[in-house]
Design an enzyme around this catalytic site. Structure first.
Site, PDB file in Angstrom:
ATOM      1  N   ASN A  19      -5.542  50.979 -31.649  1.00  0.00           N
ATOM      2  CA  ASN A  19      -6.275  51.976 -30.871  1.00  0.00           C
ATOM      3  C   ASN A  19      -5.926  53.407 -31.263  1.00  0.00           C
ATOM      4  O   ASN A  19      -6.280  54.346 -30.561  1.00  0.00           O
ATOM      5  CB  ASN A  19      -5.997  51.768 -29.378  1.00  0.00           C
ATOM      6  CG  ASN A  19      -6.576  50.457 -28.873  1.00  0.00           C
ATOM      7  OD1 ASN A  19      -7.665  50.057 -29.273  1.00  0.00           O
ATOM      8  ND2 ASN A  19      -5.841  49.779 -28.010  1.00  0.00           N
ATOM      9  N   HIS A  29      -3.132  55.039 -31.210  1.00  0.00           N
ATOM     10  CA  HIS A  29      -2.079  55.774 -30.513  1.00  0.00           C
ATOM     11  C   HIS A  29      -0.754  55.044 -30.724  1.00  0.00           C
ATOM     12  O   HIS A  29      -0.714  53.892 -31.156  1.00  0.00           O
ATOM     13  CB  HIS A  29      -2.390  56.001 -29.025  1.00  0.00           C
ATOM     14  CG  HIS A  29      -2.483  54.758 -28.206  1.00  0.00           C
ATOM     15  ND1 HIS A  29      -3.455  54.550 -27.273  1.00  0.00           N
ATOM     16  CD2 HIS A  29      -1.720  53.644 -28.173  1.00  0.00           C
ATOM     17  CE1 HIS A  29      -3.294  53.380 -26.704  1.00  0.00           C
ATOM     18  NE2 HIS A  29      -2.239  52.808 -27.233  1.00  0.00           N
ATOM     19  N   CYS A  48       0.427  59.535 -27.082  1.00  0.00           N
ATOM     20  CA  CYS A  48       0.949  60.348 -28.178  1.00  0.00           C
ATOM     21  C   CYS A  48       0.143  60.052 -29.433  1.00  0.00           C
ATOM     22  O   CYS A  48      -0.060  58.880 -29.791  1.00  0.00           O
ATOM     23  CB  CYS A  48       2.431  60.033 -28.400  1.00  0.00           C
ATOM     24  SG  CYS A  48       3.157  60.848 -29.827  1.00  0.00           S
TER      25      CYS A  48
END
Length: 419
Positions: free
Chosen positions: A316, A318, A353
């Site tokens: 995904n 991240h 993040c």
């Protein structure tokens, strides 16, 4: 005359009787033993030829068959066939035997895959690591063997290894249940709406860390958490003794992977996942204590300049959840890592993040057992993982116990091989 004589020398002409008489031909002479031609005075060609009368049997002539040199040579090259016996008259069974052997080995391999049983009780029960559904189809179970590259300096599995096992079983649970869409753990209805799961809270309790060669059995199941959340629990045990090693509980919500904003659970998605909910209490009692926010003034240790690598990203795009634990422990003091082991961790995820983020890890320590193995005690740490601009990524709390207190009668006694 010379031509006729030459022809006669090459192709002998048998005489009509064995008592042949001499006959003169031209300037040559003929003897009883054959034909002898002598050249004339001018220096002709001298040719000799022998002729014999064909033998007779009971008064009847018997002829001979002339065989050329080439045919004789070819016959010599051809090996003679083996003698005919009872054994070599039987059909060749080698091809049939090879085919039967191949079929038998293939069937034996398939049987072993379907009904594999360990030769030793401490061997891996699930040799292929595929896992299976148990307990009325609501619990997923999978075994893991602790590899040599998964242990650390303490000769035990790291906390990251255990967290990877938890994440792997969660995804395999969704896949085995037939709910895996084209996303990372997303169901088909979630994939249609560009929704993904994100974890908001994780709580892990470690009673004992497995070591190299141990086989752990991980059970996982899901249940409801509020109106728009899902709780997933894990129970990790020693597959040989049944001893509980780790307990973990987590809360997950949905996020739109395009807008990166949280979303409610659509009714179509709820209809997919609710049949798999197990109505049970959390395997870990929730720690309701508030996680404080650290800053440069309240933190005892700060580690800056942490950046994610490409391998830290999941499908995904991240950072993988397990990576956050490693970053949190980056700012933990070395004295704690040497004298204590992590016994509990609680994390609250505030935001994701990205691959271009630069982070800072902050740690505040409380307890009287820091660096004093002879009088080691429990230690608690507060953690914060933030971006350089101050935006919070993860808040956390860790609890530490003395490494050798539970293994030796004297507190702080260290084995010679580990000193």
């Amino acid at each position: 005359m010379v031509a006729a004589a030459a022809t006669s020398s090459i192709f002998p002409v048998p005489s009509p009787s064995a008592d042949a008489k001499s006959t003169k031909i031209g300037s040559g002479t003929a003897s009883l033993g054959g034909i002898k031609l002598k050249s004339a005075s001018s220096g002709g060609l001298q040719v000799k030829a022998n002729a014999q009368a064909p033998p007779k049997i009971n008064g009847s002539p018997v002829g001979f068959t002339t065989t050329s040199v080439e045919n004789v040579k070819n016959e010599d090259d051809i090996p003679s066939p083996p003698p005919r016996t009872f054994i070599n008259q039987l059909p060749d069974w080698s091809m049939l035997l090879a085919a039967i052997t191949t079929i038998f080995l293939a069937a034996e391999k398939q049987w072993m895959m379907l009904d594999w049983k360990p030769k030793r009780p401490d061997m891996l029960i699930d040799p292929f690591g595929l896992g299976r559904i148990v307990q009325d189809g609501l619990v997923f179970r999978q075994n893991f063997s602790i590899r040599s590259y998964e242990i650390g300096a303490d000769r035990t599995a790291s906390i990251e290894t255990l967290m990877n096992h938890l994440q792997e079983t969660a995804l395999n649970h969704v896949k085995t249940a037939g709910l895996l869409g084209d996303g990372f753990g997303s169901t088909p209805e979630m994939s249609k709406r560009n929704l993904i799961w994100v974890v908001t809270r994780m709580q892990v309790l470690v009673d004992r860390y497995p070591t190299w060669g141990d086989v752990v059995q991980v059970d996982t199941w899901v249940g409801a958490s509020g109106k728009n959340g899902m709780r997933r629990d894990w129970l990790v045990r020693d597959s040989k003794t049944g001893e509980t090693l780790t307990r973990a509980s987590s809360v997950w919500v949905m996020m739109n992977k395009l807008t990166r904003r949280l979303s409610k659970i659509p009714e179509q998605v709820r209809a997919e996942i609710e049949p798999y909910f197990l109505n049970s209490d959390p395997v870990v009692d929730e720690d309701s204590r508030k996680l404080p926010k650290l800053d440069d003034n309240t933190a005892d240790y700060v580690r800056k300049g942490l950046t994610p690598r490409w391998s830290d990203l999941d499908i995904n795009q991240h950072v993988n959840n397990v990576k956050y634990i490693g970053w949190i422990l980056e700012s933990a003091p070395l004295s704690i890592l040497e004298s204590h082991e992590l016994s509990a961790i609680t994390m609250e995820y505030r935001r994701e993040c990205g691959k271009d983020s630069v982070l800072q890890s902050l740690t505040a320590v409380s307890g009287d057992g820091i660096g004093n193995i002879g009088n080691a005690g429990e230690i608690e740490c507060q953690h914060l993982l933030r971006l350089e601009d101050g935006a919070e990524i993860v808040r956390g709390r860790t609890e530490w116990r003395p490494k050798y207190a539970s293994n030796f009668g004297i507190m702080g006694q260290i084995p010679a091989e580990s000193a």
